[in-house]
Design a protein around this motif. Sequence first.
Motif, short mmCIF file in Angstrom:
data_model
loop_
_atom_site.label_atom_id
_atom_site.label_comp_id
_atom_site.label_asym_id
_atom_site.label_seq_id
_atom_site.Cartn_x
_atom_site.Cartn_y
_atom_site.Cartn_z
N VAL A 88 -27.45 16.90 -40.80
CA VAL A 88 -27.53 15.76 -41.55
C VAL A 88 -25.94 15.82 -41.77
O VAL A 88 -25.60 16.67 -42.66
CB VAL A 88 -28.11 15.51 -42.65
CG1 VAL A 88 -27.98 13.89 -43.15
CG2 VAL A 88 -29.63 15.68 -42.17
N TYR A 114 -29.72 15.40 -34.70
CA TYR A 114 -28.71 15.13 -35.33
C TYR A 114 -28.32 13.78 -35.98
O TYR A 114 -28.88 12.68 -35.29
CB TYR A 114 -27.17 15.42 -34.54
CG TYR A 114 -27.45 16.95 -33.95
CD1 TYR A 114 -26.92 17.93 -34.39
CD2 TYR A 114 -28.03 16.95 -32.60
CE1 TYR A 114 -26.76 19.51 -34.08
CE2 TYR A 114 -28.03 18.37 -32.21
CZ TYR A 114 -27.22 19.18 -32.83
OH TYR A 114 -27.41 20.70 -32.39
N VAL A 115 -28.39 13.61 -37.14
CA VAL A 115 -28.11 12.29 -37.73
C VAL A 115 -26.77 12.29 -38.52
O VAL A 115 -26.11 13.33 -39.07
CB VAL A 115 -29.27 11.92 -38.57
CG1 VAL A 115 -30.46 11.76 -37.90
CG2 VAL A 115 -29.50 12.79 -39.64
N GLU A 171 -30.10 7.79 -42.50
CA GLU A 171 -30.47 7.92 -41.12
C GLU A 171 -31.57 9.00 -41.17
O GLU A 171 -32.62 9.38 -40.42
CB GLU A 171 -29.32 8.33 -39.78
CG GLU A 171 -28.71 7.15 -39.81
CD GLU A 171 -27.68 7.50 -38.87
OE1 GLU A 171 -28.02 8.36 -37.94
OE2 GLU A 171 -26.52 6.85 -38.84
N ALA A 172 -31.35 10.33 -42.08
CA ALA A 172 -32.21 11.58 -42.37
C ALA A 172 -33.38 10.95 -42.78
O ALA A 172 -34.53 11.42 -42.13
CB ALA A 172 -31.56 12.36 -43.30
N ASP A 199 -34.95 8.12 -42.49
CA ASP A 199 -35.65 7.37 -41.41
C ASP A 199 -36.21 8.31 -40.25
O ASP A 199 -37.30 8.02 -39.69
CB ASP A 199 -34.46 6.32 -40.43
CG ASP A 199 -34.18 5.11 -41.46
OD1 ASP A 199 -35.01 4.85 -42.57
OD2 ASP A 199 -33.33 4.65 -41.25
N TYR A 200 -35.28 9.50 -39.87
CA TYR A 200 -35.86 10.24 -39.04
C TYR A 200 -37.16 11.17 -39.36
O TYR A 200 -38.14 11.13 -38.77
CB TYR A 200 -34.65 11.20 -38.71
CG TYR A 200 -35.21 12.48 -37.86
CD1 TYR A 200 -34.99 12.48 -36.32
CD2 TYR A 200 -35.85 13.75 -38.40
CE1 TYR A 200 -35.32 13.46 -35.70
CE2 TYR A 200 -36.31 14.58 -37.60
CZ TYR A 200 -36.28 14.65 -36.16
OH TYR A 200 -36.43 15.63 -35.29
N LEU A 249 -33.05 19.77 -38.05
CA LEU A 249 -32.43 18.50 -38.37
C LEU A 249 -31.01 18.62 -39.18
O LEU A 249 -31.06 19.33 -39.99
CB LEU A 249 -33.14 17.80 -39.22
CG LEU A 249 -32.79 16.28 -39.73
CD1 LEU A 249 -32.35 15.62 -38.30
CD2 LEU A 249 -33.41 15.50 -40.78
#
Length: 245
Positions: free
Chosen positions: A7, A29-30, A35-36, A38-39, A5
Amino acid sequence: METILFVDDSAEQIENYKRYMQGHYSCAYVFSALEALDYLACHDAPALIFLDIEMPYMNGIDLLKKIREQAAYSQVPVIGATGDTSRKTLLSFMSAGGNGCLGKPISKENLVEEIEKILKIEQARRNKKTVLAVDDETESLYIIKNYLQDKFNIVTIKQVKIALEYLAKNKPDLILLDYQMDLFNGASVFKMIKKMDGFENVPIIFATGTQDKDTIMELMELKPADFVLKPFNKEVLVQKVSDAI
């Protein structure tokens, strides 16, 4: 294939990472810390997280702290990227639970090399016996990890609630439990753990900062695997943990 992941709030930087990683790893990718989070709430734990330290609203160090507060991600390796390579920033990131840090600008060679290095370390960690250390003192957890990490896989958790969440999904080979914590005493936590399915025979070593005879007798009545005194002596701690496992 496990996922890495990334960020970063910079669209340009994300595009660079996509080019760098093409043909190497499966990646997500965030563009922000939120957003991270939430992912992570919606996916299995990634193999590794690579995050920008200087992000708006929530920076990478604060994001890392939130990640480490969640039992499911307490051991996911995290690498930071920063344009500020001052000692203060690097120490803050590593103290929050970072596994490595790269200074910007980041080349493809440096990125791939660092990821491969950290993933190899992670694989070696998985092959070691696991010790869960539960203590409400950050300094004690730091010392425990420093003393034991060469021989064991060390999971350090400061809050009892997080430790119990971790144990609901993971079974360490040994638990090193502080006997005198502010909100939960070691005796009550010991009893809670021993009532959990499959934990009857998991050895628990108490750590205590007192040599008071009554306290020692009290903790020994619970029949732990052993106890160790604070401040820790490295040789004694390693030997007691080795013997108990």
